[in-house]
Structures are given as structure tokens and as C-alpha cells.
Design a protein around this motif. Structure first.
Motif, PDB file in Angstrom:
ATOM      1  N   TRP A   1      49.087  16.977 -19.737  1.00  0.00           N
ATOM      2  CA  TRP A   1      50.088  15.941 -19.458  1.00  0.00           C
ATOM      3  C   TRP A   1      49.544  14.995 -18.400  1.00  0.00           C
ATOM      4  O   TRP A   1      48.947  15.423 -17.406  1.00  0.00           O
ATOM      5  CB  TRP A   1      51.381  16.584 -18.952  1.00  0.00           C
ATOM      6  N   TYR A   2      49.768  13.708 -18.642  1.00  0.00           N
ATOM      7  CA  TYR A   2      49.345  12.675 -17.709  1.00  0.00           C
ATOM      8  C   TYR A   2      50.513  11.728 -17.463  1.00  0.00           C
ATOM      9  O   TYR A   2      51.322  11.463 -18.358  1.00  0.00           O
ATOM     10  CB  TYR A   2      48.162  11.874 -18.265  1.00  0.00           C
ATOM     11  N   GLN A   3      50.570  11.202 -16.237  1.00  0.00           N
ATOM     12  CA  GLN A   3      51.546  10.182 -15.894  1.00  0.00           C
ATOM     13  C   GLN A   3      50.809   8.854 -15.728  1.00  0.00           C
ATOM     14  O   GLN A   3      49.805   8.786 -15.017  1.00  0.00           O
ATOM     15  CB  GLN A   3      52.254  10.528 -14.581  1.00  0.00           C
ATOM     16  N   GLN A   4      51.304   7.812 -16.396  1.00  0.00           N
ATOM     17  CA  GLN A   4      50.682   6.503 -16.256  1.00  0.00           C
ATOM     18  C   GLN A   4      51.713   5.499 -15.752  1.00  0.00           C
ATOM     19  O   GLN A   4      52.611   5.098 -16.501  1.00  0.00           O
ATOM     20  CB  GLN A   4      50.068   6.020 -17.569  1.00  0.00           C
TER      21      GLN A   4
ATOM     22  N   PRO B   1      45.870   6.737 -16.188  1.00  0.00           N
ATOM     23  CA  PRO B   1      46.628   7.998 -16.287  1.00  0.00           C
ATOM     24  C   PRO B   1      46.248   8.957 -15.162  1.00  0.00           C
ATOM     25  O   PRO B   1      45.072   9.061 -14.798  1.00  0.00           O
ATOM     26  CB  PRO B   1      46.208   8.551 -17.651  1.00  0.00           C
ATOM     27  N   GLN B   2      47.255   9.660 -14.639  1.00  0.00           N
ATOM     28  CA  GLN B   2      47.038  10.670 -13.591  1.00  0.00           C
ATOM     29  C   GLN B   2      47.369  12.045 -14.145  1.00  0.00           C
ATOM     30  O   GLN B   2      48.463  12.251 -14.699  1.00  0.00           O
ATOM     31  CB  GLN B   2      47.927  10.384 -12.387  1.00  0.00           C
TER      32      GLN B   2
ATOM     33  N   TYR C   1      54.690   8.833 -19.837  1.00  0.00           N
ATOM     34  CA  TYR C   1      54.185  10.196 -19.776  1.00  0.00           C
ATOM     35  C   TYR C   1      53.426  10.488 -21.064  1.00  0.00           C
ATOM     36  O   TYR C   1      53.989  10.447 -22.154  1.00  0.00           O
ATOM     37  CB  TYR C   1      55.329  11.188 -19.558  1.00  0.00           C
ATOM     38  N   LEU C   2      52.161  10.756 -20.884  1.00  0.00           N
ATOM     39  CA  LEU C   2      51.254  10.952 -22.008  1.00  0.00           C
ATOM     40  C   LEU C   2      50.908  12.425 -22.171  1.00  0.00           C
ATOM     41  O   LEU C   2      50.598  13.107 -21.191  1.00  0.00           O
ATOM     42  CB  LEU C   2      49.970  10.153 -21.789  1.00  0.00           C
TER      43      LEU C   2
ATOM     44  N   PHE D   1      45.358  11.416 -27.342  1.00  0.00           N
ATOM     45  CA  PHE D   1      46.646  11.160 -26.718  1.00  0.00           C
ATOM     46  C   PHE D   1      47.726  10.867 -27.752  1.00  0.00           C
ATOM     47  O   PHE D   1      47.454  10.285 -28.813  1.00  0.00           O
ATOM     48  CB  PHE D   1      46.557   9.955 -25.775  1.00  0.00           C
TER      49      PHE D   1
ATOM     50  N   GLY E   1      53.177   8.640 -26.195  1.00  0.00           N
ATOM     51  CA  GLY E   1      53.816   8.676 -24.884  1.00  0.00           C
ATOM     52  C   GLY E   1      55.324   8.640 -24.922  1.00  0.00           C
ATOM     53  O   GLY E   1      55.942   8.250 -25.927  1.00  0.00           O
TER      54      GLY E   1
ATOM     55  N   GLN F   1      42.814   1.222 -24.213  1.00  0.00           N
ATOM     56  CA  GLN F   1      44.256   1.211 -24.406  1.00  0.00           C
ATOM     57  C   GLN F   1      44.678  -0.215 -24.739  1.00  0.00           C
ATOM     58  O   GLN F   1      44.534  -1.122 -23.906  1.00  0.00           O
ATOM     59  CB  GLN F   1      44.979   1.702 -23.145  1.00  0.00           C
TER      60      GLN F   1
ATOM     61  N   HIS G   1      48.464   3.588 -26.351  1.00  0.00           N
ATOM     62  CA  HIS G   1      48.025   4.735 -25.585  1.00  0.00           C
ATOM     63  C   HIS G   1      46.504   4.773 -25.574  1.00  0.00           C
ATOM     64  O   HIS G   1      45.854   4.148 -26.414  1.00  0.00           O
ATOM     65  CB  HIS G   1      48.596   6.017 -26.208  1.00  0.00           C
TER      66      HIS G   1
END
Lengths: 114, 112
Positions: free
Chosen positions: A34-37, A43-44, A89-90, A105, A108, B37, B42
Motif C-alpha cells: 500500500w502506498y499513499q500519494q 507515492p509513499q 491510496y494505491l 499498481f 487507486g 504516471q 496510476h
């Protein structure tokens, strides 16, 4: 073959509420990340799961939690939502848990917190 | 902690011009990946580099991994409008299995 699917695609919550995001990996992939962008940033990393075990956790507060199910799908839960949790949220899946693996990915889940 | 920086943040080019984005890590990377992207989309995987000094080409795209495995670059020759999007590098440090550290990305605009 279906790619990585995420639900819901969009959602709006208010501060203090809770949210659950869902992800189904590519068939045969056992690792889900899971990543937060946040808008305008890269992405984090939040979590990685492999074979239902947590393999990595990013620098996010305990309000964030996740799990992986026997069918390798995954949920990301966020409690006590803050305005700053608004982001894309990816979910990404890969065959193994190695960092050398390519991530695929999903589209999202875009969360807006009011 | 480990950081990955990308420059420039934005680049506007005329169609047909070349484009380069640079990626630098604060620590040695075991490998580096590049993703694209599109606006509203994405990240989509482009390529992975593993070896020191490695160079890979995909049609008009050339990817390099530095000798010290701390920097990388993506060069696009003769840009087209289909190249529009944000390009991210992402690295994995030693021992960090499964965790990719993404740069902040370079957003490319191409004027026809």
C-alpha cells in the motif's frame, strides 16, 4: 486477466471517521503493498504484506493498519481520519516480496477528508 | 532515512525536443525502477536497473544507473505528446525488501 483492482474508487469522509480500502492483487501474486500519494508528490510506502504476514511498515501513525487474507486480497484501514489523510491510496501487487520485484499498481482509491 | 530526489520537478518542451530527468539517492541502491504516471492515472512500470553502470533502451527512452548505484537518469529522444506525464524513479536499499522509495517525480509537458 484482471489487473490489480481497488475499491472504492472515490470516497468522501469527515474528520474523525474511519475508512476501509480494499485491494485484489493480480492472480498468482502473493505480495500486496500500500502506498499513499498526496497530490504533486511521489507515492509513499505504507505497508507490505506477503503470504498474510506484514513484511514492511512505512513511517505512518498507528491509525493506519492493514491485513492480508488467505486469498491474498488486502484491506487498508485508517482510523480517526485527519484532513491530511486526503490522498490517492494505491495498492500494488507483485509475485514475491523482494524489493527487486516489479510492482503492478491498481487505479487507486481517492480519499477526500472534509 | 533514505531519500530519493528527482530534478527537475517540471519540464515543458516542444514536441521533438529531448528530455532528461535525474534521480539521486542519499544511499546506495540495490536496484532502481522507473514508473510513468499519466494525468489522473496510476504509476505504470517502465524498467528496472540492477547493475552498476547499466544502460537500457526502450525505443526513444534511455535509462542509466550510475557507477556508484546512487543515481540514475531517464532520457527521452524526440519527445511526442504521448510522453506527457510524471516520471518517477524508485529505489530499494539493501535489506529493504519490498519497500520502494519514490522520488517526487518529474512532470513532463509536451507542446505540439
Amino acid at each position: 486477466d484482471a489487473g490489480v483492482t481497488q475499491s472504492p474508487t472515490h470516497l468522501i469522509k469527515t474528520r474523525g471517521q474511519h475508512v476501509t480500502l480494499r485491494c485484489s492483487p493480480i492472480s498468482g501474486h502473493k505480495s500486496v503493498s500500500w502506498y499513499q500519494q498526496v497530490l504533486g508528490q511521489g507515492p509513499q510506502f505504507i505497508f507490505q504484506y506477503y503470504e498474510k504476514e506484514e513484511r514492511g511498515r512505512g513511517n505512518f501513525p498507528d491509525r493506519f493498519s492493514a491485513r492480508q487474507f488467505p486469498n491474498y486480497s488486502s484491506e487498508l484501514n485508517v482510523n480517526a481520519l485527519l484532513l491530511g489523510d486526503s490522498a490517492l491510496y494505491l495498492c500494488a501487487s507483485s509475485f514475491r516480496d523482494s524489493g527487486a520485484n516489479v510492482l503492478t499498481f491498481g487505479a487507486g482509491s481517492r480519499l477526500t477528508v472534509l | 532515512g533514505q531519500q530519493v530526489m528527482q530534478i527537475p520537478q517540471y519540464q515543458h518542451v516542444q514536441e521533438g525536443e529531448d528530455f532528461t530527468t535525474y534521480c539521486n539517492s542519499s544511499t546506495t541502491l540495490s536496484n532502481i525502477q522507473w514508473y510513468k504516471q499519466r494525468p489522473g492515472g496510476h504509476p505504470v512500470f517502465l524498467i528496472q536497473l540492477v547493475k552498476s553502470g547499466e544502460v537500457k533502451k526502450q525505443k526513444r527512452l534511455t535509462f542509466q544507473f550510475g557507477e556508484a548505484k546512487k543515481n540514475s537518469s531517464l532520457h527521452i529522444t524526440a519527445t511526442q505528446t504521448t510522453d506527457v506525464g510524471t516520471y518517477f524513479c524508485a529505489g530499494t536499499g539493501s535489506g529493504n525488501t519490498g519497500k520502494l522509495i519514490f522520488g517526487q517525480g518529474t512532470t513532463l509537458q509536451v507542446k505540439p
